[in-house]
Design a protein around this motif. Structure first.
Motif, PDB file in Angstrom:
ATOM      1  N   SER A 188      47.368  64.239  45.817  1.00 27.15           N
ATOM      2  CA  SER A 188      46.143  64.675  46.452  1.00 27.15           C
ATOM      3  C   SER A 188      46.046  64.038  47.834  1.00 27.15           C
ATOM      4  CB  SER A 188      44.931  64.282  45.602  1.00 27.15           C
ATOM      5  OG  SER A 188      43.730  64.668  46.246  1.00 27.15           O
ATOM      6  N   ASP A 189      44.984  64.370  48.525  1.00 31.46           N
ATOM      7  CA  ASP A 189      44.756  63.772  49.836  1.00 31.46           C
ATOM      8  C   ASP A 189      43.251  63.626  50.019  1.00 31.46           C
ATOM      9  OD1 ASP A 189      44.406  63.152  52.530  1.00 31.46           O
ATOM     10  OD2 ASP A 189      46.172  64.309  53.137  1.00 31.46           O
ATOM     11  N   ARG A 190      42.840  62.405  50.227  1.00 27.21           N
ATOM     12  CA  ARG A 190      41.401  62.161  50.346  1.00 27.21           C
ATOM     13  C   ARG A 190      40.801  62.872  51.549  1.00 27.21           C
ATOM     14  NH1 ARG A 190      39.546  56.151  48.505  1.00 27.21           N
ATOM     15  NH2 ARG A 190      40.221  56.369  46.332  1.00 27.21           N
ATOM     16  N   ARG A 191      41.604  63.059  52.587  1.00 30.47           N
ATOM     17  CA  ARG A 191      41.082  63.764  53.769  1.00 30.47           C
ATOM     18  C   ARG A 191      40.788  65.214  53.422  1.00 30.47           C
ATOM     19  NH1 ARG A 191      46.151  61.366  57.001  1.00 30.47           N
ATOM     20  NH2 ARG A 191      46.977  62.059  54.997  1.00 30.47           N
ATOM     21  N   VAL A 192      41.651  65.796  52.573  1.00 29.14           N
ATOM     22  CA  VAL A 192      41.426  67.175  52.142  1.00 29.14           C
ATOM     23  C   VAL A 192      40.159  67.258  51.305  1.00 29.14           C
ATOM     24  CG1 VAL A 192      42.319  68.987  50.641  1.00 29.14           C
ATOM     25  CG2 VAL A 192      43.857  67.815  52.237  1.00 29.14           C
ATOM     26  N   LEU A 193      40.049  66.358  50.377  1.00 25.97           N
ATOM     27  CA  LEU A 193      38.900  66.357  49.484  1.00 25.97           C
ATOM     28  C   LEU A 193      37.609  66.202  50.284  1.00 25.97           C
ATOM     29  CD1 LEU A 193      38.225  66.519  46.538  1.00 25.97           C
ATOM     30  CD2 LEU A 193      38.541  64.045  46.349  1.00 25.97           C
ATOM     31  N   ARG A 194      37.653  65.266  51.197  1.00 24.77           N
ATOM     32  CA  ARG A 194      36.500  64.992  52.036  1.00 24.77           C
ATOM     33  C   ARG A 194      36.103  66.222  52.877  1.00 24.77           C
ATOM     34  NH1 ARG A 194      34.205  60.810  55.047  1.00 24.77           N
ATOM     35  NH2 ARG A 194      33.912  61.485  57.218  1.00 24.77           N
ATOM     36  N   THR A 195      37.090  66.830  53.483  1.00 20.66           N
ATOM     37  CA  THR A 195      36.827  67.998  54.325  1.00 20.66           C
ATOM     38  C   THR A 195      36.256  69.150  53.501  1.00 20.66           C
ATOM     39  OG1 THR A 195      38.644  67.353  55.774  1.00 20.66           O
ATOM     40  CG2 THR A 195      37.889  69.638  55.925  1.00 20.66           C
ATOM     41  N   LEU A 196      36.800  69.344  52.319  1.00 22.97           N
ATOM     42  CA  LEU A 196      36.304  70.423  51.460  1.00 22.97           C
ATOM     43  C   LEU A 196      34.862  70.166  51.046  1.00 22.97           C
ATOM     44  CD1 LEU A 196      39.368  71.180  49.152  1.00 22.97           C
ATOM     45  CD2 LEU A 196      38.353  72.688  50.866  1.00 22.97           C
ATOM     46  N   LEU A 197      34.574  68.953  50.670  1.00 23.07           N
ATOM     47  CA  LEU A 197      33.225  68.643  50.191  1.00 23.07           C
ATOM     48  C   LEU A 197      32.209  68.777  51.315  1.00 23.07           C
ATOM     49  CD1 LEU A 197      34.050  65.576  47.913  1.00 23.07           C
ATOM     50  CD2 LEU A 197      33.256  67.821  47.157  1.00 23.07           C
ATOM     51  N   LEU A 198      32.541  68.251  52.476  1.00 22.16           N
ATOM     52  CA  LEU A 198      31.625  68.355  53.610  1.00 22.16           C
ATOM     53  C   LEU A 198      31.460  69.814  54.013  1.00 22.16           C
ATOM     54  CD1 LEU A 198      32.784  65.291  55.762  1.00 22.16           C
ATOM     55  CD2 LEU A 198      30.681  65.497  54.403  1.00 22.16           C
ATOM     56  N   GLY A 199      32.566  70.553  53.963  1.00 20.96           N
ATOM     57  CA  GLY A 199      32.541  71.962  54.354  1.00 20.96           C
ATOM     58  C   GLY A 199      31.723  72.816  53.403  1.00 20.96           C
TER      59      GLY A 199
END
Length: 427
Positions: free
Chosen positions: A162-173
């Motif tokens: 996984s990638d926390r940056r991806v997770l973060r971007t998805l959640l914020l988005g």
RNA sequence: GUGGCUGUAGCUCAAUCGGUUAGAGCGCUGGACUGUGGCUCCAGAGGUUGCGGGUUCAAUUCCCGUCAGCCACCCCA
């Protein structure tokens, strides 16, 4: 019974030590193939090395005490702070990227469970000073290749990435706010173990609305790079955020390790200091705990060692791995192997056996013989129990001819061999 | 640290409703077998039934405590 080892600590009987040595040897071999250098540090460290980063509450999870000089100290629970100190102290002198590994014994004062003791050995592989996703791929590949070196394939183990940056971007988005992220991370981390209702309730408590809650579960259910990419395409900055993960997974596929890799955003990892790609290795039967876990921690060196270098690493413990190998690995091939067992037919043959044994040992051949006079059948029995491939029988008749009997203990065949030619059997 | 389950030989397990000397298989030691292992047979060693207390004429069995292991939390390695 005269008591036992402390709870969570292990006695290593020969079979168990053989397995541990086999694990260590394989770790070192793969690390060598990847060009990593081995280092080590002290098992006992200043307590502040751990409390500074993690707060005082971590003390109850540590073997911590005061030494006779009044210093507060702790048995190391992890290697990364030590590594950060060592790299920080010599950061200018070390050519980047630094590729180091270590096999420390780590300690944690926690209630033990299967696969989780108070002491274990953990391979640590770290790359410091390289921000490229190829470094992430390199480490994940090393972890996978360790599994392959043990004879395990994609049917046995997988890497969840996984990638926390991806997770973060998805959640914020999808409408979550910055303060809501920790709760969302926690729910996603546990989404496999905890019932959805309980998780939804937890999100509601944090003030996360219904639409955003649905988004959290949607994101947690994403599997595979394509699904993640499709989700990213719908949010602001998504494509950019997904680039490192895409590159790392692409590199693993280029190496031919794609079958091992599963993109799965529910891998969050508990540690707060991870900043990018994170991954875990687990057995496909999911009967055990994670075999290995790690990821990118770009801010940590700055916080601990005072040098601002990107970094990433993983830890792989010997306990879960050992259980996995015992469960489905091949039979123990690691025990000490004898080359021959010498047998004295009569009391007069003892001195010649001692002489021959010593000559063979000087040549590097592993031999054993009975330490007291016994019937040949007894000596053969011991030879077989010891796993010796052959017995060398010395008796009056053979000695008179300058020969010995070499008996193949597996086939049950034997032949007379001139003593002068004996060493040729072993080369 | 919290909660649940479980503790009988080195290992896997048995022991009737609470009843007399706690058994079996495997393993270990010795023997049958004095120049040939694996098979078979015989014998032996090995137990404070985790430990402590309670109830009872009597406790492996019921109760309490404690320790240990397992599981779930917590936490992650």
């Amino acid at each position: 019974m005269q008591g036992q080892a402390l709870p969570g600590f292990r006695d290593f009987y020969p079979d168990e030590l053989a397995l541990k040595n086999h694990i260590f040897a394989t770790w070192r071999d793969v690390a060598r193939r990847y060009g990593f250098q081995e280092y080590d540090g002290p098992p006992l460290e200043p307590l502040e090395l751990y409390t500074d980063k993690s707060g005082e509450e971590i003390v109850q999870q540590l073997y911590a005490f005061e030494d006779k000089g009044g210093r507060k100290v702790a048995l190391r629970p992890e290697m990364t702070p030590t590594l950060a100190r060592m790299v920080g102290a010599h950061a200018q002198a070390l050519k980047k990227p630094i590729r180091w590994f270590s096999i420390p014994q780590l300690f944690r004062y926690e209630r033990q469970q299967r696969g989780r003791l108070r002491e274990h050995f953990q391979l640590n592989m770290d790359i410091i000073g390289e921000a490229s996703p190829l470094a992430d791929a390199e480490l994940i590949a090393a972890a996978i290749d360790i599994m392959r070196a043990f004879g395990l394939g994609p049917a046995d183990v997988r890497a969840r990435v996984s990638d926390r940056r991806v997770l973060r971007t998805l959640l914020l988005g999808r409408g979550l706010t910055e303060p809501q992220l920790p709760a969302a991370f926690e729910v996603i981390d546990k989404s496999e173990r905890v019932p959805r209702d309980a998780m939804a309730a937890k999100l509601r408590e944090t003030g996360i609305g219904k639409r955003e809650t649905d988004a959290v579960f949607e994101i947690a259910a994403l599997r595979g790079l394509d699904a993640v990419a499709a989700a990213l395409a719908k949010v602001k900055g998504g494509e950019e955020a997904g680039e490192p993960l895409r590159q790392a997974v692409g590199a693993l596929e280029a190496m031919g390790l794609g079958d091992f890799v599963l993109v799965d955003l529910t891998i969050v990892r508990g540690l707060a200091y991870y900043t990018g790609i994170v991954f875990e290795l687990f057995d496909t039967g999911k009967s055990l705990r994670a075999i290995c876990g790690g990821g990118r921690y770009d801010g940590l060196l700055n916080a601990l060692g005072g040098v601002d270098l990107p970094a990433l690493g993983f830890g792989m413990g010997d306990v879960v791995l050992g259980e996995l190998l015992k469960e489905r690995g091949p039979a123990d091939q690691a025990s000490t192997k004898l080359d021959a067992f010498l047998i004295a037919v009569s009391g007069e043959d003892m001195a010649p056996v001692l002489k021959l044994a010593h000559q063979l040992r000087d040549l590097g051949v592993a031999v054993e013989y009975g330490l007291r006079p016994a019937a040949i059948r007894k000596q053969l029995e011991l030879a077989a129990a010891r796993g010796a491939p052959r017995a060398i029988i010395v008796g009056p008749d053979e000695r008179a001819a300058g020969e010995v009997v070499v008996r193949d203990l597996k086939a049950g065949t034997e032949a007379r061999v001139p003593i002068a030619k004996l060493s040729g059997l072993f080369h």
